[in-house]
Design a protein around this motif. Structure first.
Motif, PDB file in Angstrom:
ATOM      1  N   HIS A   1      26.779  33.735  38.338  1.00  0.00           N
ATOM      2  CA  HIS A   1      28.112  33.151  38.520  1.00  0.00           C
ATOM      3  C   HIS A   1      29.097  34.203  39.005  1.00  0.00           C
ATOM      4  CE1 HIS A   1      28.197  34.846  34.469  1.00  0.00           C
ATOM      5  NE2 HIS A   1      29.510  34.909  34.570  1.00  0.00           N
TER       6      HIS A   1
ATOM      7  N   LEU B   1      33.369  28.938  28.660  1.00  0.00           N
ATOM      8  CA  LEU B   1      34.602  29.255  29.396  1.00  0.00           C
ATOM      9  C   LEU B   1      35.542  28.061  29.249  1.00  0.00           C
ATOM     10  CD1 LEU B   1      31.923  30.136  31.499  1.00  0.00           C
ATOM     11  CD2 LEU B   1      33.727  31.713  32.051  1.00  0.00           C
TER      12      LEU B   1
ATOM     13  N   ASN C   1      40.470  35.645  30.631  1.00  0.00           N
ATOM     14  CA  ASN C   1      40.598  36.100  32.016  1.00  0.00           C
ATOM     15  C   ASN C   1      41.658  35.236  32.675  1.00  0.00           C
ATOM     16  OD1 ASN C   1      38.615  38.012  31.806  1.00  0.00           O
ATOM     17  ND2 ASN C   1      37.160  36.994  33.174  1.00  0.00           N
TER      18      ASN C   1
ATOM     19  N   ARG D   1      45.518  30.251  36.469  1.00  0.00           N
ATOM     20  CA  ARG D   1      44.192  29.823  35.993  1.00  0.00           C
ATOM     21  C   ARG D   1      43.752  30.738  34.861  1.00  0.00           C
ATOM     22  NH1 ARG D   1      38.468  31.925  36.787  1.00  0.00           N
ATOM     23  NH2 ARG D   1      39.580  33.210  35.282  1.00  0.00           N
TER      24      ARG D   1
ATOM     25  N   PHE E   1      36.097  44.670  32.531  1.00  0.00           N
ATOM     26  CA  PHE E   1      35.034  44.937  33.501  1.00  0.00           C
ATOM     27  C   PHE E   1      35.498  44.800  34.940  1.00  0.00           C
ATOM     28  CE2 PHE E   1      32.587  40.892  34.868  1.00  0.00           C
ATOM     29  CZ  PHE E   1      33.742  40.136  34.887  1.00  0.00           C
TER      30      PHE E   1
ATOM     31  N   VAL F   1      36.009  37.715  40.655  1.00  0.00           N
ATOM     32  CA  VAL F   1      34.868  38.181  39.852  1.00  0.00           C
ATOM     33  C   VAL F   1      33.619  38.092  40.715  1.00  0.00           C
ATOM     34  CG1 VAL F   1      33.496  37.779  37.773  1.00  0.00           C
ATOM     35  CG2 VAL F   1      35.976  37.483  37.690  1.00  0.00           C
TER      36      VAL F   1
ATOM     37  N   LYS G   1      37.436  36.907  25.185  1.00  0.00           N
ATOM     38  CA  LYS G   1      38.491  37.477  26.041  1.00  0.00           C
ATOM     39  C   LYS G   1      39.172  36.332  26.797  1.00  0.00           C
ATOM     40  CE  LYS G   1      34.539  37.997  28.890  1.00  0.00           C
ATOM     41  NZ  LYS G   1      33.288  38.756  28.865  1.00  0.00           N
TER      42      LYS G   1
ATOM     43  N   LEU H   1      35.455  28.981  38.648  1.00  0.00           N
ATOM     44  CA  LEU H   1      34.135  29.561  38.437  1.00  0.00           C
ATOM     45  C   LEU H   1      33.166  28.945  39.450  1.00  0.00           C
ATOM     46  CD1 LEU H   1      32.707  31.300  36.148  1.00  0.00           C
ATOM     47  CD2 LEU H   1      31.904  29.092  35.289  1.00  0.00           C
TER      48      LEU H   1
HETATM   49  O1  LIG Z   1      37.059  34.711  34.947  1.00  0.00           O
HETATM   50  C1  LIG Z   1      36.178  34.307  35.700  1.00  0.00           C
HETATM   51  O2  LIG Z   1      36.427  33.670  36.694  1.00  0.00           O
HETATM   52  C2  LIG Z   1      34.710  34.575  35.442  1.00  0.00           C
HETATM   53  C3  LIG Z   1      34.426  35.234  34.153  1.00  0.00           C
HETATM   54  C4  LIG Z   1      33.054  35.798  34.079  1.00  0.00           C
HETATM   55  O3  LIG Z   1      32.335  35.801  35.020  1.00  0.00           O
HETATM   56  C5  LIG Z   1      32.557  36.388  32.862  1.00  0.00           C
HETATM   57  O4  LIG Z   1      33.337  36.550  31.914  1.00  0.00           O
HETATM   58  O5  LIG Z   1      31.348  36.683  32.808  1.00  0.00           O
END
Ligand SMILES: O=C(O)CCC(=O)C(=O)O
Length: 294
Positions: free
Chosen positions: A213, A145, A115, A224, A279, A125, A113, A158
């Motif tokens: 995280h 990521l 984000n 971002r 989510f 998040v 995905k 993050l």
């Molecule tokens: O997009 C973000 O900052 C974190 C993404 C994340 O925590 C995840 O995909 O598990």
């Protein structure tokens, strides 16, 4: 090892994460940025999440407040299905080699995905681990990521808790609701121990599936975007359905198919699959719980 050195390998297994620069070529990075820019332009034509993924949920998710003037494209589901650039980054880049160095030699793809946190957007998040979203027979899973944009201290980087992949797996169900976030007490502790992962565009943060995280909102003037790919060892077999089903689930991206299952003893509550495009909506439920209690 093909790409990582011993020190990086040790650092990953000690801290539960590792940031590596130049994880994709400059040309590929540019192609990914251009593709995303085109998706943002296209989103101006829409007022609701749109596009189809394998299970019928929208591919493109929009932030509350999105408009044609101020587009808020916050998520692209399974971009590897609609973009050669994103597919190449997932399947055949230095990022893929790094993952194989850590959990290989045999590695398969699970889901992906994007984000996106656009300037001034509200998306944050909450603290969580990925494993309870995607439990497998063993925990050799990595969330990679890839920073499609430079990640700075103020554009929603993050944040991670080093070493937390060796600790407990925390529940994401609270008062019978799957919130996708750890309990407030655990979150407070995470915030105290948090380390920020900022790095130039093209870097990847390789994160163990059990690492705690989260990330804050983007308070800067720059976007971002993270391209997020989940990979597992080939002998890790999923124990719940894919949160973002994709035609490429199980694609062996490094090494070979062994037809073996390796398992670990652990017990956790099964996740709830999102019914909406991402989510973020599940995590918003924990705010509702707080306001209902308050
Ligand atoms: O997009 C973000 O900052 C974190 C993404 C994340 O925590 C995840 O995909 O598990």
């Amino acid at each position: 090892m093909k790409v990582l050195n011993e020190k990086q390998y040790e650092q990953f297994w000690t801290d539960g994460y590792l940031v590596v620069e130049n994880a994709v070529s400059g040309d590929l990075l540019q192609a990914m940025q251009a593709e995303f820019g085109a998706w943002v332009e296209a989103s101006r034509e829409h007022s609701e999440p749109y596009g189809d993924t394998l299970d019928g949920r929208p591919r493109f998710d929009l932030e509350p407040g999105h408009s044609s003037v101020k587009p808020g494209l916050r998520r692209v589901n399974a971009p590897v299905e609609v973009s050669q650039a994103y597919f190449d980054a997932m399947a055949s880049s230095r990022m893929t080699d790094c993952v194989a160095d850590l959990i290989g030699p045999n590695v398969k793809f699970h889901h992906s995905k994007i984000n996106s946190k656009l300037p001034g957007g509200e998306t944050a998040v909450k603290w969580h681990q990925d494993f309870p979203f995607t439990p497998h027979s063993n925990d050799d899973l990595i969330t990679a990521l890839l920073m499609v944009d430079e990640v700075t201290l103020d554009n929603g980087p993050l944040e991670v808790v080093p070493g937390s992949h060796k600790g407990d797996i925390y529940g994401l169900w609270h008062d019978g609701v799957f919130t996708g976030a750890v309990a407030d007490k655990v979150a407070d502790d995470c915030q105290r121990k948090a380390v920020t992962c900022a790095a130039p565009a093209g870097s990847v943060c390789l994160m163990h599936t059990r690492l705690l995280h989260g990330s804050a909102a983007n308070v800067s003037t720059r976007s971002r975007n993270l391209f997020i790919c989940v990979y597992s060892a080939e002998d890790a077999v999923p124990c719940s359905s894919n949160p973002m089903p994709t035609s490429y689930e199980g694609l062996v991206v490094r090494g070979e198919k062994t037809n073996r299952i390796r398992s670990l003893a652990y017990s956790i509550e099964l996740p709830q699959k999102p019914t909406t495009a991402s989510f973020f909506d599940q995590q918003a439920k924990s705010d509702k719980l707080v306001s209902e209690v308050a």
